[in-house]
Motif scaffolding. Structure first.
Motif, short mmCIF file in Angstrom:
data_model
loop_
_atom_site.label_atom_id
_atom_site.label_comp_id
_atom_site.label_asym_id
_atom_site.label_seq_id
_atom_site.Cartn_x
_atom_site.Cartn_y
_atom_site.Cartn_z
N LEU A 10 0.74 -1.25 -0.08
CA LEU A 10 -0.09 0.07 -0.13
C LEU A 10 0.77 1.24 -0.07
CD1 LEU A 10 -2.97 1.21 0.38
CD2 LEU A 10 -2.26 1.35 2.73
N ALA A 60 2.72 2.06 -3.37
CA ALA A 60 1.93 2.60 -4.23
C ALA A 60 1.68 4.03 -4.09
CB ALA A 60 0.35 1.96 -4.07
N MET A 61 1.78 4.48 -2.63
CA MET A 61 1.69 5.67 -2.61
C MET A 61 3.07 6.47 -2.77
SD MET A 61 -0.67 6.12 0.83
CE MET A 61 0.12 7.41 1.78
N GLN A 114 4.18 7.74 -6.07
CA GLN A 114 3.52 8.77 -6.69
C GLN A 114 4.14 10.18 -6.21
OE1 GLN A 114 -0.69 8.38 -7.46
NE2 GLN A 114 -0.51 6.49 -6.57
N THR A 115 4.98 10.15 -5.46
CA THR A 115 5.51 11.52 -4.79
C THR A 115 6.87 11.89 -5.61
OG1 THR A 115 6.72 10.25 -3.22
CG2 THR A 115 4.53 10.74 -2.57
N ARG A 116 7.13 13.13 -4.95
CA ARG A 116 8.44 13.37 -5.71
C ARG A 116 9.79 12.82 -5.28
NH1 ARG A 116 9.49 18.71 -3.98
NH2 ARG A 116 7.41 19.02 -3.66
N THR A 117 9.72 12.56 -3.85
CA THR A 117 11.04 11.93 -3.45
C THR A 117 11.24 10.32 -3.71
OG1 THR A 117 9.60 12.54 -1.20
CG2 THR A 117 11.60 13.49 -1.43
N LEU A 171 11.57 8.04 0.06
CA LEU A 171 10.10 8.00 1.04
C LEU A 171 9.79 6.78 1.46
CD1 LEU A 171 8.71 10.56 2.22
CD2 LEU A 171 6.99 10.28 0.52
N ILE A 219 11.03 5.63 5.13
CA ILE A 219 10.62 6.58 5.98
C ILE A 219 9.12 6.20 6.69
CG2 ILE A 219 10.01 9.14 6.68
CD1 ILE A 219 12.68 9.54 4.90
N LEU A 220 8.04 6.07 5.32
CA LEU A 220 6.77 5.84 5.70
C LEU A 220 6.30 4.42 6.34
CD1 LEU A 220 5.20 7.08 2.53
CD2 LEU A 220 5.23 8.31 4.50
N VAL A 277 -5.60 5.28 -3.04
CA VAL A 277 -4.41 5.71 -3.34
C VAL A 277 -4.18 5.42 -4.71
CG1 VAL A 277 -1.88 4.43 -3.10
CG2 VAL A 277 -3.32 4.75 -1.07
N GLY A 336 5.95 16.02 -0.52
CA GLY A 336 6.28 15.50 -1.52
C GLY A 336 5.51 15.38 -2.85
N PHE A 376 -3.53 11.11 0.27
CA PHE A 376 -2.69 10.16 0.65
C PHE A 376 -2.27 10.51 2.26
CE2 PHE A 376 -0.08 9.11 -3.30
CZ PHE A 376 -1.29 8.70 -3.60
N TYR A 413 -2.61 7.93 5.37
CA TYR A 413 -1.40 7.65 6.15
C TYR A 413 -1.91 8.03 7.53
CZ TYR A 413 3.29 6.93 7.55
OH TYR A 413 4.59 6.54 8.03
#
Lengths: 229, 232
Positions: free
Chosen positions: A155, A158-159, A162-165, A169, A172-173, A226, B134, B144, B148
């Motif tokens: 999960l 998949a998030m 889609q982010t910049r980092t 990331l 960290i998540l 998501v 981000g 998101f 989370y």
């Protein structure tokens, strides 16, 4: 929303089979995860000076740390592949329930993680003459821990994809949310290696099962949010 | 620009008065604890900040669910405000706890279940900010973020249960303490009064800060819209 029907299961296994087939042709991911795992164990060997006495207490910890790190490699890669080549959009267009995509990806991620474990555990046993890890209970804990870790990891990857980092990331998540599953696994498998009776490892085992059930259910429920565009 | 609501100004004043009163009760009114001495006075603000932080985290998870159900951006603003304010208060809780732990446990930090859970929870919400940072699309950021906070809200209690398998020395002042707890004490009525005043004061401050943050969030959104309009 559809009920789990034969076509739902077919969709899940079609996605998992696609990932496995692609992986067995290139073997990029598995080899990376394996080499990485061996390197982590090598570093632990010198960082912790894994002599007989230390090994008694840290075997479970070393193995789980290794699998957690190697797991993030696999999770990142398996989602990045879908995103980069635009496959995710294709998958989303397919006339199947979106949770089938989640379970399909989770099954293939779990397969990769279990394959790595199936190679690393015997290697560890051979390197350190640690035969106590060949027990059914130990393998059961490996399976339960991996399921929980992969459920929430699929999960979150998949998030994060889609982010910049992106790749940065995911750990960290993932790690703070996966703390319970890792700690319970370490506690349970550590108890098994130390030869404790089953009653003493029942509590971490129960918590592992609770975590697996809860996070599989929650990930299944929120996966739609998501991937939705 | 909208006027600042008059009730918010009243709440600002109440917060300042409340903080003053709670400080007086914690430092002057409450009796000195017999064994630990004056350092025990940290306890009142420790409990006060912990209380509002935990309420905020629960509110964040609830508003996350509400956002996912309604897709109304106001719940996203509410969630972000709750997480931001609570993360700050929780950090204060941890720092105050450390100040108390140094003389009471003879260490700034120990990997006790409550402390570990606090640290992991704080890390979850720091990760939450990194996740939001981000993502550019506000709607996706809201989705998101909601997912989370939901995961974090479920995982924190399980973390606590798992780490409890290891051991605890954190005292339980209200309810039953474990036999291994160190630094526990019995509260006199005066101490209880001081604690409830601190709880009340921090609740007011929390509501005040939340309101401010939600208002700022709404204004931010307005500025974004206006910027888009100008650039078109």
């Amino acid at each position: 929303m559809t009920q789990p029907s034969p076509s739902f299961l077919k969709a899940v296994f079609a996605i998992a089979r696609k990932d496995l087939a692609a992986e067995f042709r290139s073997r990029e991911l598995l080899s990376a995860m394996l080499v990485f795992s061996m390197l982590v164990i090598l570093i632990f060997n010198f960082a912790l000076e894994l002599d007989v006495k230390v090994r008694q207490s840290v075997t479970a910890g070393v193995l789980w740390t290794t699998f957690a790190f190697a797991g993030t490699l696999g999770l990142n890669r398996s989602m990045a592949v879908e995103k980069d080549r635009g496959c995710m959009d294709g998958l989303l267009l397919a006339p199947v329930d979106r949770s089938a995509i989640f379970f399909g990806k989770a099954v293939s991620n779990l397969a990769f993680m279990l394959l790595v474990e199936a190679i690393v555990v015997p290697l560890y046993a051979m390197l350190y003459n640690e035969t106590r890890i060949f027990q059914w209970e130990f393998i059961g804990v490996l399976l339960l821990g991996s399921i929980g870790y992969i459920a929430v990891g699929t999960l979150l990857s998949a998030m994060s994809v889609q982010t910049r980092t992106r790749d940065v990331l995911l750990p960290i998540l993932l790690f703070p949310v996966a703390v319970p599953v890792l700690l319970a696994s370490v506690k349970a498998s550590g108890g098994i290696v130390a030869g404790l009776p089953l009653e003493e490892i029942l509590t971490p085992l129960n918590l592992l099962i609770v975590y697996d059930v809860v996070f599989l259910a929650v990930s299944y429920m929120v996966f739609d949010f998501v991937v939705e565009e | 620009m909208q006027q600042k609501p008059i009730f918010l100004t009243i709440l600002d004043v109440l917060s300042i008065i409340g903080l003053g009163v709670a400080t007086y009760f914690a430092l002057v009114y409450a009796p000195t604890e017999a064994v630990m001495g004056n350092v025990q006075r940290v306890f009142y603000f420790h409990v006060g900040t912990a209380w509002v932080a935990l309420v905020g985290f629960v509110l964040a998870a609830v508003s996350g669910i509400l956002y996912l159900v309604t897709k109304d951006m106001k719940w996203d603003r509410f969630e972000l405000a709750a997480v931001e304010v609570s993360t700050m208060f929780f950090f204060i809780t941890i720092v105050l706890g450390s100040i108390w732990a140094r003389p009471a446990w003879n260490t700034w930090w120990t990997w006790d279940p409550r402390l570990t859970t606090a640290a992991v929870t704080e890390l979850i919400y720091i990760a939450y900010f990194m996740l939001r940072a981000g993502i550019e699309d506000p709607e996706k950021r809201a989705r998101f973020g909601a997912v989370y906070t939901l995961l974090g809200g479920i995982s924190a209690p399980i973390t606590f249960m798992v780490i409890r398998l290891f051991r605890t020395i954190h005292p339980v002042v209200i309810g039953n303490a474990s036999a291994a707890a160190q630094g526990g004490f019995d509260m006199t009525p005066n101490m209880l009064t001081a604690m409830f005043i601190a709880l009340g004061a921090f609740t007011i401050i929390f509501i005040d800060l939340m309101w401010h943050r939600i208002r700022i969030g709404a204004l931010e959104e307005k500025v974004e819209h206006l910027k888009l309009k100008v650039s078109m």
